[in-house]
Design an enzyme around this catalytic site. Structure first.
Site, PDB file in Angstrom:
ATOM      1  CG  ASP A  65      -9.560  -0.095   4.641  1.00  0.00           C
ATOM      2  OD1 ASP A  65      -9.277  -0.663   3.466  1.00  0.00           O
ATOM      3  OD2 ASP A  65      -9.170  -0.409   5.880  1.00  0.00           O
TER       4      ASP A  65
ATOM      5  CD  GLN B 201      -3.711  -4.484   6.704  1.00  0.00           C
ATOM      6  OE1 GLN B 201      -3.515  -3.289   5.830  1.00  0.00           O
ATOM      7  NE2 GLN B 201      -3.912  -5.465   5.956  1.00  0.00           N
TER       8      GLN B 201
ATOM      9  CE  LYS C 231      -3.715  -2.613   2.048  1.00  0.00           C
ATOM     10  NZ  LYS C 231      -4.446  -2.819   3.265  1.00  0.00           N
TER      11      LYS C 231
HETATM   12  N1  GUN Z   1      -6.756  -6.793   5.809  1.00  0.00           N
HETATM   13  C1  GUN Z   1      -7.051  -7.505   4.822  1.00  0.00           C
HETATM   14  N2  GUN Z   1      -7.429  -6.746   3.924  1.00  0.00           N
HETATM   15  C2  GUN Z   1      -7.577  -5.585   4.445  1.00  0.00           C
HETATM   16  C3  GUN Z   1      -8.162  -4.166   3.813  1.00  0.00           C
HETATM   17  O1  GUN Z   1      -8.606  -4.072   2.659  1.00  0.00           O
HETATM   18  N3  GUN Z   1      -8.147  -3.209   4.637  1.00  0.00           N
HETATM   19  C4  GUN Z   1      -7.617  -3.171   6.191  1.00  0.00           C
HETATM   20  N4  GUN Z   1      -7.938  -2.157   6.761  1.00  0.00           N
HETATM   21  N5  GUN Z   1      -7.109  -4.372   6.389  1.00  0.00           N
HETATM   22  C5  GUN Z   1      -7.333  -5.607   5.838  1.00  0.00           C
END
Ligand code: GUN
Length: 283
Positions: free
Chosen positions: A120, A97, A53
């Site tokens: 998100d 996350q 990311k």
């Molecule tokens: N953990 C796995 N996929 C994601 C996601 O798209 N966003 C977040 N915040 N955590 C994750």
């Protein structure tokens, strides 16, 4: 193979080029889009995701901050960090996350994120906006699936879409997005009685369970579009999706591979959401 591939890497490259151009235009107006990624603990998969990311931010010219905290961080301390980021003018998107350590209430943390920075799309305000058709951030994975359908010029109106999986992150928002485009939507899950009878009627199938071979060739109507959200390992340790790709590709009209399908689209849509959060400041 009869199916055509929907290439998530190629589509991501196209979309990220557009994001880069819009970032440049926004910078000319004095705003650099910024994403804060907060990682608590040392889950190996999460470490890979957050690295990707941050790299995507660098590649598209965005500002990013990666906050890494030990697994011992308290819930109150994490909530205080989220509050600080909510007030940080250089940050337009906040991503905490998941999964979080067990002593932290993940939903409470998500609800602490300002909906204006919820890139998100997990906040209940974002979920409510999607449900009612109001402006708001869409969760990145189902949003990426919609972009894939758009990229092949697929008209959803009147089509039967079957979503396998009902998570808050993928299955439920996916169903709402398909419904918004006037598809007839069926959501299937672990208590569904005859999954095959339903998938055989589907023009579009989205598999989002997190289990191998949920969808096999005998379950797919010829020409159907198959989107595979799964991310699993097979017996040899190779990455694979929820769909038996080798079988289903012989009957589907379109199919997404794993890897190189929906996966890269998720991060791409995170970039899009972060950019659009910043763009809202000038529009
Ligand atoms: N953990 C796995 N996929 C994601 C996601 O798209 N966003 C977040 N915040 N955590 C994750």
């Amino acid at each position: 193979m009869t199916a055509q591939l929907i290439d998530g890497n190629a589509l991501s490259r196209q979309l990220r080029a557009d994001v880069s151009a819009r970032v440049t235009a926004l910078k000319a107006k004095g705003i650099t889009p910024g994403l804060a990624v907060v990682l608590v603990g040392d889950n190996p998969a999460s470490q890979v995701y957050v690295r990707n990311k941050v790299k995507a931010c660098e590649d598209t010219g965005m500002h990013s901050v990666l906050e890494r905290w030990p697994a011992t961080l308290s819930e109150a301390e994490l909530l205080a960090r989220v509050d600080a980021l909510n007030h940080d003018k250089t940050i337009h998107g906040i991503l905490v996350q998941l999964p979080l350590p067990a002593h932290i209430d993940a939903q409470k943390v998500i609800e602490a994120i300002s909906p204006a920075k919820d890139v998100d799309g997990f906040h209940i305000a974002s979920a409510g906006a999607l449900m009612t058709g109001m402006p708001g951030f869409w969760p990145c994975t189902p949003y990426g699936c919609m972009k894939m359908l758009e990229s092949i010029g697929y008209e959803l109106k009147g089509k039967h879409a079957v979503v396998i999986g009902r998570s808050n992150i993928v299955g439920k928002p996916m169903a709402l997005m398909l419904l918004q485009q006037n598809a007839t939507v069926t959501i299937c899950h672990s208590a569904t009685k005859d999954l095959k009878a339903l998938t055989l009627q589907a023009d579009v199938i989205v598999a989002a369970v997190g289990k191998r071979n949920v969808l096999t060739v005998d379950m797919v109507k010829p020409g159907a579009v198959v989107l595979d959200v799964g991310m699993n390992r097979n017996d040899e340790g190779k990455l694979c999706g929820d769909v038996d790709f080798d079988g289903v590709k012989e009957i589907a009209g379109w199919i997404t591979p794993v890897p190189g399908g929906v996966g890269p689209m998720t991060i791409t849509m995170l970039m899009v959401n972060t950019l659009e959060s910043a763009e809202r400041l000038v529009s």
